[in-house]
Design a protein around this motif. Structure first.
Motif, mmCIF file in Angstrom:
data_model
loop_
_atom_site.group_PDB
_atom_site.id
_atom_site.type_symbol
_atom_site.label_atom_id
_atom_site.label_comp_id
_atom_site.label_asym_id
_atom_site.label_seq_id
_atom_site.Cartn_x
_atom_site.Cartn_y
_atom_site.Cartn_z
ATOM 1 N N GLU A 6 4.208 10.643 -10.135
ATOM 2 C CA GLU A 6 3.990 9.230 -9.860
ATOM 3 C C GLU A 6 2.512 8.898 -9.747
ATOM 4 O O GLU A 6 2.122 7.731 -9.815
ATOM 5 C CB GLU A 6 4.718 8.826 -8.578
ATOM 6 C CG GLU A 6 6.236 8.907 -8.686
ATOM 7 C CD GLU A 6 6.913 8.498 -7.395
ATOM 8 O OE1 GLU A 6 6.207 8.049 -6.462
ATOM 9 O OE2 GLU A 6 8.146 8.622 -7.312
ATOM 10 N N LYS A 7 1.683 9.899 -9.572
ATOM 11 C CA LYS A 7 0.238 9.708 -9.471
ATOM 12 C C LYS A 7 -0.408 9.652 -10.853
ATOM 13 O O LYS A 7 -1.624 9.496 -10.988
ATOM 14 C CB LYS A 7 -0.387 10.857 -8.662
ATOM 15 C CG LYS A 7 -1.720 10.512 -8.030
ATOM 16 C CD LYS A 7 -2.171 11.630 -7.110
ATOM 17 C CE LYS A 7 -3.495 11.313 -6.433
ATOM 18 N NZ LYS A 7 -3.417 10.170 -5.518
ATOM 19 N N GLU A 57 -6.066 12.528 1.015
ATOM 20 C CA GLU A 57 -5.584 11.895 -0.207
ATOM 21 C C GLU A 57 -4.121 12.233 -0.464
ATOM 22 O O GLU A 57 -3.337 11.371 -0.879
ATOM 23 C CB GLU A 57 -6.445 12.347 -1.395
ATOM 24 C CG GLU A 57 -7.867 11.795 -1.351
ATOM 25 C CD GLU A 57 -8.704 12.268 -2.526
ATOM 26 O OE1 GLU A 57 -8.248 13.191 -3.248
ATOM 27 O OE2 GLU A 57 -9.808 11.732 -2.736
ATOM 28 N N PHE A 76 3.682 15.128 -8.173
ATOM 29 C CA PHE A 76 2.510 14.376 -8.613
ATOM 30 C C PHE A 76 2.739 13.468 -9.828
ATOM 31 O O PHE A 76 1.811 12.804 -10.271
ATOM 32 C CB PHE A 76 1.362 15.336 -8.928
ATOM 33 C CG PHE A 76 0.791 16.006 -7.711
ATOM 34 C CD1 PHE A 76 -0.033 15.308 -6.836
ATOM 35 C CD2 PHE A 76 1.081 17.335 -7.429
ATOM 36 C CE1 PHE A 76 -0.562 15.916 -5.712
ATOM 37 C CE2 PHE A 76 0.554 17.954 -6.309
ATOM 38 C CZ PHE A 76 -0.269 17.249 -5.452
ATOM 39 N N TYR A 120 -1.038 9.561 -0.346
ATOM 40 C CA TYR A 120 -0.218 9.430 -1.549
ATOM 41 C C TYR A 120 1.263 9.603 -1.230
ATOM 42 O O TYR A 120 2.119 8.866 -1.727
ATOM 43 C CB TYR A 120 -0.675 10.459 -2.582
ATOM 44 C CG TYR A 120 0.289 10.685 -3.712
ATOM 45 C CD1 TYR A 120 0.593 9.671 -4.624
ATOM 46 C CD2 TYR A 120 0.903 11.927 -3.885
ATOM 47 C CE1 TYR A 120 1.479 9.889 -5.670
ATOM 48 C CE2 TYR A 120 1.788 12.147 -4.932
ATOM 49 C CZ TYR A 120 2.072 11.127 -5.816
ATOM 50 O OH TYR A 120 2.956 11.340 -6.853
ATOM 51 N N LYS A 145 -6.012 12.762 -11.551
ATOM 52 C CA LYS A 145 -5.950 14.089 -10.961
ATOM 53 C C LYS A 145 -5.551 15.133 -12.012
ATOM 54 O O LYS A 145 -4.739 14.871 -12.900
ATOM 55 C CB LYS A 145 -4.937 14.118 -9.813
ATOM 56 C CG LYS A 145 -5.332 13.255 -8.630
ATOM 57 C CD LYS A 145 -6.584 13.788 -7.953
ATOM 58 C CE LYS A 145 -6.928 12.982 -6.722
ATOM 59 N NZ LYS A 145 -8.181 13.451 -6.089
ATOM 60 N N ALA A 181 -0.836 12.045 -12.944
ATOM 61 C CA ALA A 181 -1.755 13.171 -13.080
ATOM 62 C C ALA A 181 -1.599 13.812 -14.445
ATOM 63 O O ALA A 181 -0.589 13.635 -15.139
ATOM 64 C CB ALA A 181 -1.469 14.195 -11.985
#
Length: 273
Positions: free
Chosen positions: A27-28, A170, A25, A174, A2, A30
């Motif tokens: 932890e994603k 999404e 974000f 998440y 992302k 990104a």
């Protein structure tokens, strides 16, 4: 991966929004883009190139300073720096083009006592909402991050499509958050069962609930519902002009928007004929 754009004007408000976005974000895994736009008001000046160069230098200095501050708190997060000449809306539109960045989310701050009040008073935030067709998160000036567990989606239950549902689905998946749809009752008839079934189809395996409230002041009704139910964020759809503009109509008094401060997710649907 992302791509998250963090808009900055080097203010504490913008920095707080950037911190909020990174915390949400990181932890994603990104990639973050700290984005600053600068413009010259008097384009006819004979010194325009000199002024532009000086502003470009100041923009880069400001971005590096913000990066240093953010890296103290988030040393392992990758943050790119972007400085662009032009109006904020113009350069964001360029980044949204196929040759540009194409962000998945744009995060910005607002200076009002609440996000709703800020929109009423007019701001760059509202300009971005009106003209940039990307998912947005607007963070009030004094709002600190806590992982959202409940999102209130203020909707008329009629304007949900793939363009809206996919980024929200999404995000909710998440966050492992609950999605609460709230509709302020209007005179127009709505087949609630049919609307709920249609909406549920866009959000498989997500905890959903549907609520209907009766309040002549939509803004107050939504804020009261969010506060009473422990919501962490409020979701709105931009293309639903009549509903959106009723919420943010200038005639709503200041005291009606002095509610608990909720970060807002703004989604943009495809125009319908």
């Amino acid at each position: 991966m992302k791509r998250i754009v963090l808009l900055t004007d080097f203010s504490e408000t913008a920095r707080n929004a950037a911190v909020y976005g990174i915390q949400m974000f990181q932890e994603k895994k990104a990639e973050f883009y700290l984005f600053h736009a600068f413009d010259v008001e008097f384009s006819g000046s004979p010194y325009i190139m000199q002024v532009k160069d000086e502003m470009a230098e100041e923009s880069q200095k400001g971005l590096k300073k913000e990066l240093s501050i953010l890296h103290r708190q988030f040393p392992n997060v990758r943050i790119h720096l972007i400085s662009r000449y032009g109006s904020l809306i113009e350069v964001l539109r360029m980044e949204m083009s196929e040759a540009g960045l194409m962000p998945d989310m744009v995060i910005l701050g607002c200076r009002g006592e609440s996000a709703l009040e800020n929109f009423l008073l007019g701001s760059n935030a509202f300009d971005v909402i009106r003209h940039i067709n990307m998912p947005l998160i607007v963070v009030p000036r004094t709002c600190s991050y806590r992982k959202p567990k409940k999102l209130v989606f203020a909707t008329d239950l009629k304007t949900i499509d793939d363009n809206i549902a996919l980024p929200l689905f999404e995000l909710v998946r998440y966050l492992n958050a609950e999605l609460m749809f709230v509709n302020v009752l209007e005179d127009e008839y709505i087949n609630r069962l049919e609307a709920e079934e249609t909406i549920a189809g866009y959000f498989p395996d997500v905890k959903l609930s549907f609520h209907f409230i009766d309040d002549s002041d939509i803004c107050k009704g939504i804020c009261s519902f969010a506060g009473d139910n422990g919501a962490d964020m409020v979701v709105m759809i931009r293309y639903n002009y009549s509903f959106f503009e009723r919420v943010f109509h200038p005639s709503i008094t200041k005291k009606m928007v002095l509610q608990p401060e909720f970060p807002m997710i703004i989604l943009h649907g495809l125009p319908k004929n």
